[in-house]
Every structure is written in C-alpha cells, then in structure tokens.
Design a protein around this motif. Sequence first.
Motif, mmCIF file in Angstrom:
data_model
loop_
_atom_site.group_PDB
_atom_site.id
_atom_site.type_symbol
_atom_site.label_atom_id
_atom_site.label_comp_id
_atom_site.label_asym_id
_atom_site.label_seq_id
_atom_site.Cartn_x
_atom_site.Cartn_y
_atom_site.Cartn_z
ATOM 1 N N ILE A 195 35.830 38.762 34.575
ATOM 2 C CA ILE A 195 36.675 40.089 35.866
ATOM 3 C C ILE A 195 37.422 40.530 35.278
ATOM 4 O O ILE A 195 38.567 40.102 35.136
ATOM 5 C CB ILE A 195 36.103 39.697 37.303
ATOM 6 N N ARG A 212 36.041 45.744 38.233
ATOM 7 C CA ARG A 212 36.212 45.229 39.854
ATOM 8 C C ARG A 212 37.578 46.968 40.664
ATOM 9 O O ARG A 212 38.241 46.746 39.129
ATOM 10 C CB ARG A 212 36.166 44.326 40.813
ATOM 11 N N ILE A 241 36.565 44.620 44.482
ATOM 12 C CA ILE A 241 36.287 42.804 44.538
ATOM 13 C C ILE A 241 36.596 42.368 45.716
ATOM 14 O O ILE A 241 37.185 43.066 47.202
ATOM 15 C CB ILE A 241 37.797 42.157 43.827
ATOM 16 N N CYS A 276 34.190 33.672 38.917
ATOM 17 C CA CYS A 276 34.300 34.284 37.668
ATOM 18 C C CYS A 276 34.978 32.997 37.088
ATOM 19 O O CYS A 276 35.908 32.153 36.919
ATOM 20 C CB CYS A 276 35.841 35.179 37.411
#
Length: 199
Positions: free
Chosen positions: A8, A40, A58, A66
């Motif tokens: 992420i 995100r 997010i 993640c």
Amino acid sequence: MTRSINIIVLYHSRHGTTQQLARHIARGVESVESCQASLRTVADIVPNDDYSTTSPVIELPELKQCDGLAIGSPVWFGNMSAAMKHFWDQTTSLWIAGDLIDKPACVFTSSSSPHGGQETTQHSMMLPLLHHGMMVMGIPYSEPSLHTSFKGGTPYGASSISKQGHSGLDKQVTELAFAQGQRLAKTALALSSLHTSSN
C-alpha cells in the motif's frame, strides 16, 4: 506458485506533489515481479477545492492485509499533516492485535522550500510505524542520486520541493522514489518467502 505481494502506498497531498511521489514509488514497487502497489489516500480534514485525487480513501482492513507500506505527507510545520495523523490515531485496534508487526515500511514527503522540515516530517511519520512494530527502512547511499540531488531525497526517504503551480518532479527525485518503492517491494517479497519456507 508465488502469491502476489501487495504494497500500500498511502499518502495525503494538498497540491499534488506528494501524490506524484507516491506514483513513482508505486512504479518502483511494480517493477518487482509478483508485487503490486495499491495507491490510497486519507480523508481530508480541511476542505481543499484546489486539488482532487482519484485514489480511494484507505480502510483499516486493507492495512491489516498488506505486505508492506509506504506513507507520505506534505510538510506541515515540520510534521505530518493533520489528516495523516488523524488516520494513524484511529489504528489502535491494529496495534492491539499486532497486525502490522514485522511488515516493512517507508516514508516520503514534500515541502515548499529546501529547508522546510522534510526530515522532521519523515521522522514524525516513522513514529507510529515503529509503535506498530513495523520494519522501517530508508534509502541507502548506494543510490547515486542521493549524493547529487539538490531538489529532494534524504536517507530517511524520498522527498521533493514543491512549487505551487509547477508540474513534474526533478529526474533525480523520481529516481529515488522509484528506488525506494523497489527496495520496499523486494524486502516484502523476501520476508514473505522467508515466512512461507518456515511454515
């Protein structure tokens, strides 16, 4: 079959520079086989009509699942933005469960001046990551651009000097952001392989 590694790249951006860094970090992540980047953002606290992002906001379950994390914020008085801080203040449930322990992470930032507080802002973003037990990594001096760039880049992570109304990042800055994403992905992949082989 190797499972896909999900990194992420989480950012908050007021004028677009931090978002541009995030995209180059994501490119670095996806240059590594079996690794994918999920861009995100965090919910804004102060309305900003001058800038919009196409990245989804997010959600905590995404962070839990993640394999690695890069977080970026513009410099706000030498600190991460209120929006980014507010997000981390809501992650207590992940901390209690230890959901982020031993996952690799890195930070990146942008400021409006060369001495605007980039390194203190990067340090401020490292603090919640360390409290979550994440493995925080920077950019090593084996990256040539770290020695020569005057437009951004620190051993703590990628950075840039943003000028409102100017588009595009310095080439060396993008090289460092790419290298940081690539290093994060390679580390996440190696840790995943280590975990798999030990089971």
